[in-house]
Design a protein around this motif. Structure first.
Motif, PDB file in Angstrom:
ATOM      1  N   ILE A 109       0.860  -1.184   0.000  1.00  0.00           N
ATOM      2  CA  ILE A 109       0.000   0.000   0.000  1.00  0.00           C
ATOM      3  C   ILE A 109       0.896   1.232   0.000  1.00  0.00           C
ATOM      4  CG2 ILE A 109      -1.813   1.252   1.221  1.00  0.00           C
ATOM      5  CD1 ILE A 109      -2.477  -1.426   2.617  1.00  0.00           C
ATOM      6  N   THR A 110       0.617   2.158  -0.918  1.00  0.00           N
ATOM      7  CA  THR A 110       1.395   3.395  -0.978  1.00  0.00           C
ATOM      8  C   THR A 110       0.474   4.537  -1.368  1.00  0.00           C
ATOM      9  OG1 THR A 110       3.412   4.405  -1.852  1.00  0.00           O
ATOM     10  CG2 THR A 110       2.073   3.111  -3.384  1.00  0.00           C
ATOM     11  N   THR A 111       1.052   5.710  -1.634  1.00  0.00           N
ATOM     12  CA  THR A 111       0.267   6.912  -1.896  1.00  0.00           C
ATOM     13  C   THR A 111       0.728   7.574  -3.182  1.00  0.00           C
ATOM     14  OG1 THR A 111       1.780   8.354  -0.684  1.00  0.00           O
ATOM     15  CG2 THR A 111       0.035   7.282   0.593  1.00  0.00           C
ATOM     16  N   SER A 112       0.061   8.654  -3.528  1.00  0.00           N
ATOM     17  CA  SER A 112       0.535   9.481  -4.631  1.00  0.00           C
ATOM     18  C   SER A 112       1.751  10.290  -4.173  1.00  0.00           C
ATOM     19  CB  SER A 112      -0.582  10.417  -5.108  1.00  0.00           C
ATOM     20  OG  SER A 112      -1.071  11.184  -4.024  1.00  0.00           O
ATOM     21  N   ARG A 113       2.376  10.985  -5.091  1.00  0.00           N
ATOM     22  CA  ARG A 113       3.571  11.760  -4.752  1.00  0.00           C
ATOM     23  C   ARG A 113       3.233  12.910  -3.798  1.00  0.00           C
ATOM     24  NH1 ARG A 113       6.405  12.386 -10.717  1.00  0.00           N
ATOM     25  NH2 ARG A 113       7.270  10.276 -10.859  1.00  0.00           N
ATOM     26  N   CYS A 114       4.192  13.254  -2.976  1.00  0.00           N
ATOM     27  CA  CYS A 114       4.068  14.391  -2.043  1.00  0.00           C
ATOM     28  C   CYS A 114       2.834  14.273  -1.172  1.00  0.00           C
ATOM     29  CB  CYS A 114       4.050  15.717  -2.811  1.00  0.00           C
ATOM     30  SG  CYS A 114       5.506  15.979  -3.848  1.00  0.00           S
ATOM     31  N   VAL A 136       4.018   1.564   2.642  1.00  0.00           N
ATOM     32  CA  VAL A 136       5.324   2.173   2.378  1.00  0.00           C
ATOM     33  C   VAL A 136       5.097   3.608   1.932  1.00  0.00           C
ATOM     34  CG1 VAL A 136       7.408   2.093   0.977  1.00  0.00           C
ATOM     35  CG2 VAL A 136       6.346  -0.039   1.729  1.00  0.00           C
ATOM     36  N   ARG A 137       5.741   4.546   2.628  1.00  0.00           N
ATOM     37  CA  ARG A 137       5.661   5.943   2.203  1.00  0.00           C
ATOM     38  C   ARG A 137       6.337   6.100   0.843  1.00  0.00           C
ATOM     39  NH1 ARG A 137       4.835   9.761   6.496  1.00  0.00           N
ATOM     40  NH2 ARG A 137       4.545   8.704   8.507  1.00  0.00           N
ATOM     41  N   ARG A 138       5.694   6.820  -0.048  1.00  0.00           N
ATOM     42  CA  ARG A 138       6.223   6.966  -1.407  1.00  0.00           C
ATOM     43  C   ARG A 138       7.105   8.196  -1.505  1.00  0.00           C
ATOM     44  NH1 ARG A 138       2.544   7.533  -6.884  1.00  0.00           N
ATOM     45  NH2 ARG A 138       4.235   8.028  -8.352  1.00  0.00           N
ATOM     46  N   GLY A 139       8.296   7.994  -2.011  1.00  0.00           N
ATOM     47  CA  GLY A 139       9.179   9.123  -2.261  1.00  0.00           C
ATOM     48  C   GLY A 139       8.762   9.879  -3.503  1.00  0.00           C
ATOM     49  N   SER A 140       9.067  11.152  -3.563  1.00  0.00           N
ATOM     50  CA  SER A 140       8.634  11.995  -4.689  1.00  0.00           C
ATOM     51  C   SER A 140       9.303  11.600  -6.001  1.00  0.00           C
ATOM     52  CB  SER A 140       8.928  13.463  -4.378  1.00  0.00           C
ATOM     53  OG  SER A 140      10.319  13.657  -4.154  1.00  0.00           O
ATOM     54  N   GLN A 146       7.890   2.206 -11.434  1.00  0.00           N
ATOM     55  CA  GLN A 146       9.010   1.752 -10.610  1.00  0.00           C
ATOM     56  C   GLN A 146       8.508   1.004  -9.368  1.00  0.00           C
ATOM     57  OE1 GLN A 146      10.809   5.654 -10.152  1.00  0.00           O
ATOM     58  NE2 GLN A 146      12.580   5.044 -11.408  1.00  0.00           N
ATOM     59  N   ILE A 147       7.401   1.462  -8.818  1.00  0.00           N
ATOM     60  CA  ILE A 147       6.826   0.762  -7.660  1.00  0.00           C
ATOM     61  C   ILE A 147       6.354  -0.628  -8.063  1.00  0.00           C
ATOM     62  CG2 ILE A 147       4.911   0.798  -6.015  1.00  0.00           C
ATOM     63  CD1 ILE A 147       5.107   3.855  -6.038  1.00  0.00           C
ATOM     64  N   ILE A 148       5.745  -0.745  -9.242  1.00  0.00           N
ATOM     65  CA  ILE A 148       5.299  -2.060  -9.722  1.00  0.00           C
ATOM     66  C   ILE A 148       6.484  -2.992  -9.908  1.00  0.00           C
ATOM     67  CG2 ILE A 148       4.250  -3.249 -11.692  1.00  0.00           C
ATOM     68  CD1 ILE A 148       2.401  -0.855 -12.023  1.00  0.00           C
ATOM     69  N   GLN A 149       7.576  -2.479 -10.475  1.00  0.00           N
ATOM     70  CA  GLN A 149       8.774  -3.294 -10.641  1.00  0.00           C
ATOM     71  C   GLN A 149       9.330  -3.731  -9.294  1.00  0.00           C
ATOM     72  OE1 GLN A 149       9.969  -4.370 -13.607  1.00  0.00           O
ATOM     73  NE2 GLN A 149      11.367  -5.633 -12.380  1.00  0.00           N
ATOM     74  N   PHE A 150       9.327  -2.828  -8.328  1.00  0.00           N
ATOM     75  CA  PHE A 150       9.757  -3.150  -6.965  1.00  0.00           C
ATOM     76  C   PHE A 150       8.908  -4.284  -6.394  1.00  0.00           C
ATOM     77  CE2 PHE A 150       8.991  -2.596  -2.437  1.00  0.00           C
ATOM     78  CZ  PHE A 150      10.260  -2.541  -1.895  1.00  0.00           C
TER      79      PHE A 150
END
Length: 311
Positions: A109-114, A136-140, A146-150
């Motif tokens: 589970i993550t969020t949009s940027r910023c 996981v907090r999403r970095g800007s 990239q998250i999908i690949q992770f």
């Protein structure tokens, strides 16, 4: 004051046509009182008859079914019967088939940027809903690709992305890995579990899952999306129930803990969080909202009637 003849002459006892306001109101009040008395007497007689003959009550309830938007919905050719063999055969070969064959879900589970603290806090609460999930907090600097690949490199089965704009949550995207599909929902009315109960206690047990009123082919696909986020075997000792209830294409999520009072009765306590979803689009294959193939996409022109539903 006019008698019954005057009342009949001036509008059957309702006072219409009388210029004097006080007299008109007095006549109208007597009319309403008499009407209420007749209605009460009719109900009393009906109750006595049904008490003497219970079959009359059963017949009355069967004949007096109120009309709602749900039971008068327009016919949908994609409506699925309980024993539809074609749908069962398709589901045995779709992207969710491995999960229903025993694969355990693993959700990131993550969020949009910023994202602000609002989205981060709600993401942590979603983590308590879905077993074997991680927020996981999403970095800007990270894109969804990239998250999908992770996630693919670490054998996650699903990714949930919370979208926030101007400190307000407005959408939620669920990406099934590794080959899709992807569902995008409008998110509304989110409420924190702590706003429902400041002393809420969450246990790590796998909840029971209720999917209610997903009756079309599209609805079945959305229901399988939600089912794939939970382990197939609930842990009943936790006494938790997660419910996705579809009503007029609005999907209401609630989570409760139940406590048996007797053999036939249980008390429910909502432990949250709660939110409402509405499907905006469903895409086949890997995540690609710009050039991907859409299985279904909402357009305002599709709302031709208030009784037309798609799930």
């Amino acid at each position: 004051m006019p008698g019954s003849d005057s009342e009949d002459r001036f509008g059957s006892g309702k006072g219409r046509g009388i210029r004097n306001r006080k007299i008109r109101e007095a006549i109208y009040q007597r009319y309403r009182q008499a009407k209420a008395e007749r209605k009460s007497e009719k109900r009393r007689q009906q109750a006595e008859e049904e008490k003497a003959d219970p079959s009359k009550r059963v017949e009355r309830l069967a004949n007096n079914v109120p009309k709602t938007q749900e039971n008068t919905r327009e016919h949908d050719e994609t409506y699925v019967d309980e024993d539809d063999q074609e749908v069962e055969d398709d589901q045995e070969q779709d992207e969710f088939a491995p999960y229903f064959s025993g694969q355990a879900p693993k959700v990131l589970i993550t969020t949009s940027r910023c994202a602000t603290a609002i989205a981060n806090q709600f993401g942590k609460e979603l983590e308590t809903i879905f077993p074997n999930s991680k927020f996981v907090r999403r970095g800007s600097g990270y894109t969804i690709e990239q998250i999908i690949q992770f996630c693919n490199n670490r054998e996650y089965t699903d990714t949930i992305v919370l979208h926030e704009d101007r400190r307000k949550l407005f959408a939620l995207t669920i990406i099934h890995l590794p080959e899709g599909p992807t569902a995008h929902f409008k998110l509304s009315n989110p409420e924190s579990m702590y706003s429902l109960d400041e002393n809420v206690v969450i246990t790590p047990h796998h909840p029971e899952l209720i999917l209610n009123n997903f009756t079309t082919r599209l609805g079945h696909s959305v229901g399988r999306f939600f089912a794939a986020l939970f382990p197939q075997v609930p842990e009943f000792q936790g006494r938790q129930v997660a419910t996705f209830h579809n009503q007029r294409d609005f999907i209401f999520f609630r989570r409760h803990r139940y406590d048996f009072v007797s053999g036939e009765r249980a008390n429910l306590k909502e432990i949250g969080p709660r939110f409402t979803l509405r499907l905006r689009w469903l895409q086949k294959g890997p995540y690609n909202p710009s050039h991907g193939e859409f299985e279904w996409s909402f357009k305002p022109a599709m709302e031709t009637s208030r009784r037309r539903f798609f799930l």
